[in-house]
Design a protein around this motif. Structure first.
Motif, PDB file in Angstrom:
ATOM      1  N   VAL A  83       0.852  -1.187   0.000  1.00 59.44           N
ATOM      2  CA  VAL A  83       0.000   0.000   0.000  1.00 59.44           C
ATOM      3  C   VAL A  83       0.889   1.239   0.000  1.00 59.44           C
ATOM      4  O   VAL A  83       1.815   1.351   0.807  1.00 59.44           O
ATOM      5  CB  VAL A  83      -0.944   0.008   1.217  1.00 59.44           C
ATOM      6  CG1 VAL A  83      -1.752   1.308   1.262  1.00 59.44           C
ATOM      7  CG2 VAL A  83      -1.887  -1.191   1.156  1.00 59.44           C
ATOM      8  N   ILE A  84       0.579   2.158  -0.920  1.00 62.85           N
ATOM      9  CA  ILE A  84       1.407   3.351  -1.125  1.00 62.85           C
ATOM     10  C   ILE A  84       0.583   4.603  -0.862  1.00 62.85           C
ATOM     11  O   ILE A  84      -0.565   4.715  -1.304  1.00 62.85           O
ATOM     12  CB  ILE A  84       1.955   3.402  -2.579  1.00 62.85           C
ATOM     13  CG1 ILE A  84       3.055   2.362  -2.769  1.00 62.85           C
ATOM     14  CG2 ILE A  84       2.491   4.769  -2.930  1.00 62.85           C
ATOM     15  CD1 ILE A  84       2.549   0.986  -3.097  1.00 62.85           C
ATOM     16  N   ALA A  85       1.164   5.542  -0.142  1.00 59.88           N
ATOM     17  CA  ALA A  85       0.581   6.877   0.030  1.00 59.88           C
ATOM     18  C   ALA A  85       1.506   7.849  -0.697  1.00 59.88           C
ATOM     19  O   ALA A  85       2.561   8.211  -0.189  1.00 59.88           O
ATOM     20  CB  ALA A  85       0.449   7.237   1.504  1.00 59.88           C
ATOM     21  N   LEU A  86       1.110   8.241  -1.882  1.00 59.49           N
ATOM     22  CA  LEU A  86       1.992   9.050  -2.725  1.00 59.49           C
ATOM     23  C   LEU A  86       2.212  10.439  -2.141  1.00 59.49           C
ATOM     24  O   LEU A  86       3.321  10.982  -2.217  1.00 59.49           O
ATOM     25  CB  LEU A  86       1.400   9.156  -4.133  1.00 59.49           C
ATOM     26  CG  LEU A  86       2.313   9.726  -5.214  1.00 59.49           C
ATOM     27  CD1 LEU A  86       3.552   8.862  -5.390  1.00 59.49           C
ATOM     28  CD2 LEU A  86       1.557   9.819  -6.546  1.00 59.49           C
ATOM     29  N   PRO A 119      -5.508   8.502 -11.174  1.00 51.65           N
ATOM     30  CA  PRO A 119      -5.767   9.821 -10.582  1.00 51.65           C
ATOM     31  C   PRO A 119      -4.702  10.174  -9.562  1.00 51.65           C
ATOM     32  O   PRO A 119      -4.127   9.296  -8.913  1.00 51.65           O
ATOM     33  CB  PRO A 119      -7.137   9.644  -9.925  1.00 51.65           C
ATOM     34  CG  PRO A 119      -7.210   8.175  -9.611  1.00 51.65           C
ATOM     35  CD  PRO A 119      -6.495   7.494 -10.743  1.00 51.65           C
ATOM     36  N   ALA A 120      -4.424  11.458  -9.410  1.00 54.71           N
ATOM     37  CA  ALA A 120      -3.510  11.934  -8.378  1.00 54.71           C
ATOM     38  C   ALA A 120      -4.186  11.775  -7.018  1.00 54.71           C
ATOM     39  O   ALA A 120      -5.393  11.529  -6.943  1.00 54.71           O
ATOM     40  CB  ALA A 120      -3.160  13.394  -8.640  1.00 54.71           C
ATOM     41  N   GLU A 134     -14.897   7.942 -18.514  1.00 48.73           N
ATOM     42  CA  GLU A 134     -14.276   8.168 -17.218  1.00 48.73           C
ATOM     43  C   GLU A 134     -13.302   9.336 -17.303  1.00 48.73           C
ATOM     44  O   GLU A 134     -12.594   9.514 -18.304  1.00 48.73           O
ATOM     45  CB  GLU A 134     -13.547   6.915 -16.765  1.00 48.73           C
ATOM     46  CG  GLU A 134     -14.507   5.804 -16.347  1.00 48.73           C
ATOM     47  CD  GLU A 134     -13.788   4.618 -15.759  1.00 48.73           C
ATOM     48  OE1 GLU A 134     -12.566   4.510 -15.980  1.00 48.73           O
ATOM     49  OE2 GLU A 134     -14.442   3.785 -15.100  1.00 48.73           O
ATOM     50  N   THR A 135     -13.280  10.129 -16.256  1.00 49.92           N
ATOM     51  CA  THR A 135     -12.394  11.279 -16.202  1.00 49.92           C
ATOM     52  C   THR A 135     -11.973  11.483 -14.754  1.00 49.92           C
ATOM     53  O   THR A 135     -12.618  10.970 -13.842  1.00 49.92           O
ATOM     54  CB  THR A 135     -13.103  12.546 -16.740  1.00 49.92           C
ATOM     55  OG1 THR A 135     -12.188  13.625 -16.790  1.00 49.92           O
ATOM     56  CG2 THR A 135     -14.292  12.923 -15.884  1.00 49.92           C
ATOM     57  N   PHE A 136     -10.883  12.175 -14.530  1.00 54.80           N
ATOM     58  CA  PHE A 136     -10.419  12.439 -13.179  1.00 54.80           C
ATOM     59  C   PHE A 136     -11.014  13.756 -12.694  1.00 54.80           C
ATOM     60  O   PHE A 136     -10.943  14.770 -13.398  1.00 54.80           O
ATOM     61  CB  PHE A 136      -8.896  12.504 -13.125  1.00 54.80           C
ATOM     62  CG  PHE A 136      -8.227  11.211 -13.512  1.00 54.80           C
ATOM     63  CD1 PHE A 136      -8.908  10.004 -13.442  1.00 54.80           C
ATOM     64  CD2 PHE A 136      -6.913  11.193 -13.952  1.00 54.80           C
ATOM     65  CE1 PHE A 136      -8.301   8.807 -13.788  1.00 54.80           C
ATOM     66  CE2 PHE A 136      -6.287  10.009 -14.301  1.00 54.80           C
ATOM     67  CZ  PHE A 136      -6.983   8.807 -14.219  1.00 54.80           C
TER      68      PHE A 136
END
Length: 240
Positions: A83-86, A119-120, A134-136
């Motif tokens: 699991v990553i928290a950017l 998505p960011a 679909e879009t961010f």
């Protein structure tokens, strides 16, 4: 903006993935990082070699990356699931938790976000109210949203599909055409000229270009509301 469809997350989103007890039946990704350390010791250029090794593996190794619903991401590899928290630059893998390194998993997520495939952290996946792609969209956004092709920015020149008249966009609201009320207390979708457009679409406010002048900017002229698909940008109108 159009993006490929992202498969749904098929596990709990409370962070359990990547924190399970190791049963000894898989190869730990940390073996590759130990190899980086050995290579760095032999070539005398430690930091650079480790950085290059992780960056290359981040690009070439098979990894499945998915966004979670809490602004984090999960990365599945042959060696484990992490699991990553950017936004905070953390990963649950040994390379990061033990060595404090910016691991290949963090790098891979950053690559996917930079190239527009994910998505960011401050975004989520949404659906365009006009075309359904679909879009961010902003993470906390509510109401109907628009993709890059059907969206508008303040100051955009647009045509009215019904009258052919030129208008200038003042803003895109978060209210649907069946929610937005005019000065006459009628919803936008209740007007006969809007019958061909979606009641679920966001209302775009705009002013007629003919009402503008040296003494009247877009904030001074009277604003009108339109279902988003009734307006078309000048550039797209030329293409059509």
């Amino acid at each position: 903006m159009t993006h490929r469809r992202i498969p749904p997350v098929s596990f709990a989103i409370d962070g359990a993935a990547g924190n399970e007890e190791d049963d000894g039946n898989h190869d730990d990704d940390s073996s590759d990082d130990a190899e980086d350390d050995r290579d760095a010791d032999t070539d005398g250029n430690g930091d650079s070699s480790r950085e290059n090794g992780r960056s290359e593996r981040a690009k070439r190794e098979p990894m499945t990356v998915r966004p979670l619903r809490d602004r984090r991401y999960v990365v599945e590899t042959e060696g484990g699931t992490y699991v990553i928290a950017l936004d905070s630059g953390t990963c649950s893998c040994p390379d990061h938790e033990i060595r404090g390194e910016r691991c290949k998993h963090l790098r891979r997520v950053a690559i996917e976000v930079t190239e527009g495939r994910l998505p960011a952290p401050d975004q989520r996946v949404g659906v365009c109210a006009v075309c359904g792609v679909e879009t961010f969209v902003p993470f906390a956004a509510s109401g109907p949203r628009l993709c890059e092709r059907h969206g508008f920015d303040r100051g955009d020149a647009v045509y009215d599909r019904e009258t052919g008249k030129l208008l200038v966009v003042t803003r895109v609201t978060e209210r649907r055409a069946d929610e937005y009320r005019t000065d006459e207390e009628r919803s936008i979708d209740a007007y006969p000229t809007n019958a061909a457009y979606g009641a679920h679409e966001p209302v775009v406010e705009a002013v007629y270009a003919e009402s503008l002048g040296p003494a009247h900017g877009i904030d001074d002229a009277r604003r009108y509301g339109f279902p988003a698909s009734r307006l078309v940008s000048v550039d797209i109108g030329r293409e059509e």
